[in-house]
Design an enzyme around this catalytic site. Structure first.
Site, PDB file in Angstrom:
ATOM      1  CG  ASP A  28      -7.457   3.209  -0.868  1.00 45.10           C
ATOM      2  OD1 ASP A  28      -8.022   2.351  -0.848  1.00 45.10           O
ATOM      3  OD2 ASP A  28      -7.308   4.195   0.136  1.00 45.10           O
ATOM      4  CE  LYS A  82      -4.462   0.952   0.112  1.00 50.70           C
ATOM      5  NZ  LYS A  82      -5.579   0.311  -0.352  1.00 50.70           N
TER       6      LYS A  82
END
Ligand code: NDP
Length: 449
Positions: A162, A122
């Site tokens: 995201d 991430k």
């Protein structure tokens, strides 16, 4: 286990969200470790909580007034045990190491559940795209990629979107990567359809969360037809969650953003949903405008200091949290239960606090945790990678069918793992155990690396 968490807190001081995510997994996998001492022997869990690599860097850029701005960039490469690192970039002012480490940690198990060969990672920045011009966002994205490109690659690390990173940002990031490395390659997913993207990728997380809810309902012989649904957020995941709920005959009565939420007693129909998409994706406006346009809807401000979120205090059957982490606390969870909600399918990552999760499980609700319920997004990202490698594009129906089958198989894996370890119906344990075992076995086979 308590000692393990204590040591983890000591090594990662102040990383509240990361410790929260680790604690949940540790609690779930204890029976696995008890049955398989070899995992303990090889210190699998200790290795899993330590990212393979953390990259932190300066992102300088010039705003429209000619002033120099500086943000911080991150990439957490958590695990490559079962495939290249894979997980989105988040651009939001709240971004910090703890939030990205929790997201990367969750991503490892989620990606394992998809059955596709993807490790977990991430990244992102504390940059806030809200209120910035397209040119400012472009200059920021280019500067961000100027540093991170050296750690990425189609077989190394493949980021996606995201919060705050949608089609516009992916385009700017991809353009700069291509320029620097002089290669047109599938290094990012969520790309535009005309330059390597996959059909259904924008829809995938929301559609997947609804497919997961349908699977959970089917265990009680029910469907979404006629169900009243609360949806939070109004971004990518929320919009396509609402779309699929409508497809399956449910009724959506809420949307939100970080300022407030709308409640529409008559329900969000196709026209109203098209308005939300235009409002959020094109005009980049606020959800309060929905209530200006549709007089049957009411807008409520959300007070961030309040100890509950009124969005979760309406009568309904299903809840689809689709905004951000810890948006449902213990009090919200109690309100949901009291209002008759018995299906919770998490489009967002870790949107429920641990006391809320315990309450859902104690009340035997159909509770699908994010790492299972929102795995549709990364699944179609995996399918985008496959199409890029094959230089082929699949049809909408083909990708949607595969997505549905993947969500069904994730549901099945959760049910099976939860049952095998003595907690039938507990999707939290099921998801954590099924994901953990797959990654742990790969790590065992690869030796101490
Ligand atoms: P978007 O940026 O498209 O939308 C985010 C939405 O959540 C916006 O309505 C935003 O409101 C709201 N929001 C963000 N932060 C907060 C906050 N602190 N408090 C209240 N509301 C907030 O993001 P996505 O829809 O892509 O992501 C939503 C969630 O889904 C995240 O948890 C993400 O990690 C998760 N997820 C996303 C995937 C994807 O494919 N996109 C895949 C798997 C999970 P505002 O406009 O005011 O900021």
């Amino acid at each position: 286990m308590e000692e393990f968490i204590r040591r983890c807190e000591e090594c990662n001081p102040g990383e509240r969200e990361f410790i929260q995510a680790v604690s949940e997994v540790v609690k779930s996998v204890k029976p696995v470790l008890d049955r398989h001492p070899e995992y303990r022997e090889e210190r699998i869990l200790e290795r899993m909580v330590e990212p393979e690599r953390v990259i932190m860097f300066r992102v300088p850029w010039v705003d429209d007034q000619g002033k120099v701005q500086i943000n911080r960039g991150y990439r957490i490469q958590m695990s490559s045990a079962i495939g290249p690192f894979k997980g989105g970039f988040r651009f939001h002012p709240s971004v910090n190491l703890s939030i990205l480490k929790f997201l990367a940690f969750e991503q490892v198990y989620k990606n394992a559940l998809t059955t596709l060969p993807m490790g977990g990672g991430k990244g992102g920045s504390n940059f806030d795209p809200k209120g910035k011009s397209d040119r400012e966002v472009m200059r920021f994205c280019h500067s961000f990629m100027n540093e991170i490109y050296r750690y990425l690659g189609p077989d190394t690390d493949v980021p996606a979107g995201d919060i705050g990173v949608g089609a516009r940002e992916i385009g700017y990031l991809f353009g700069q990567y291509k320029k620097i490395v002089n290669e047109f390659t599938g290094v990012l997913t969520g790309k535009g359809l005309k330059w390597g993207g996959s059909l259904i990728r924008p829809e995938a997380t929301g559609y997947g969360a609804v497919y997961f809810a349908s699977e959970m309902l089917s265990t009680r012989g029910e469907t979404l037809e006629g169900k009243l649904c609360l949806v939070s957020g109004s971004g990518n995941v929320a919009q396509f969650t609402a779309e699929k709920i409508l497809d399956l005959g449910g009724k959506v009565v809420t949307f939100s953003d970080s300022n407030g939420y709308i409640f529409d007693d008559k329900g969000v129909d196709r026209d109203k949903l098209a308005y939300v998409k235009e409002l959020k994706n094109v005009r980049r406006g606020r959800i309060r405008e929905y209530a200006d346009k549709y007089k049957e809807a009411v807008y409520f401000e959300i007070d961030p200091a309040a100890d509950f979120n009124p969005l979760w205090n309406h009568k309904a059957h299903c809840a689809f949290p689709s905004a951000t982490q810890n948006e449902i606390n213990g009090k919200d969870a109690a309100n949901l239960v009291r209002n008759g909600v018995y299906v919770i399918s998490e489009g967002a990552n870790m949107p429920t606090t641990p006391d809320g999760v315990d309450l859902f499980i104690d009340h035997k609700l159909l509770y699908g945790p994010g790492k299972a319920a929102n795995a549709g997004g990364v699944s179609v990202s995996g399918l985008e990678m496959t199409q890029n490698s094959m230089r082929l594009s699949w049809t909408r129906e083909e990708v949607d069918n595969r997505l549905r089958m993947i969500m069904k198989s994730i549901h099945g894996a959760c049910v099976e793992a939860a049952g095998t370890y003595g907690t039938p119906g507990n999707y939290v344990n099921g998801a954590n155990i099924a994901g953990f075992v797959k990654v742990a076995d790969a790590m065992m086979a690869q030796g101490v690396v």
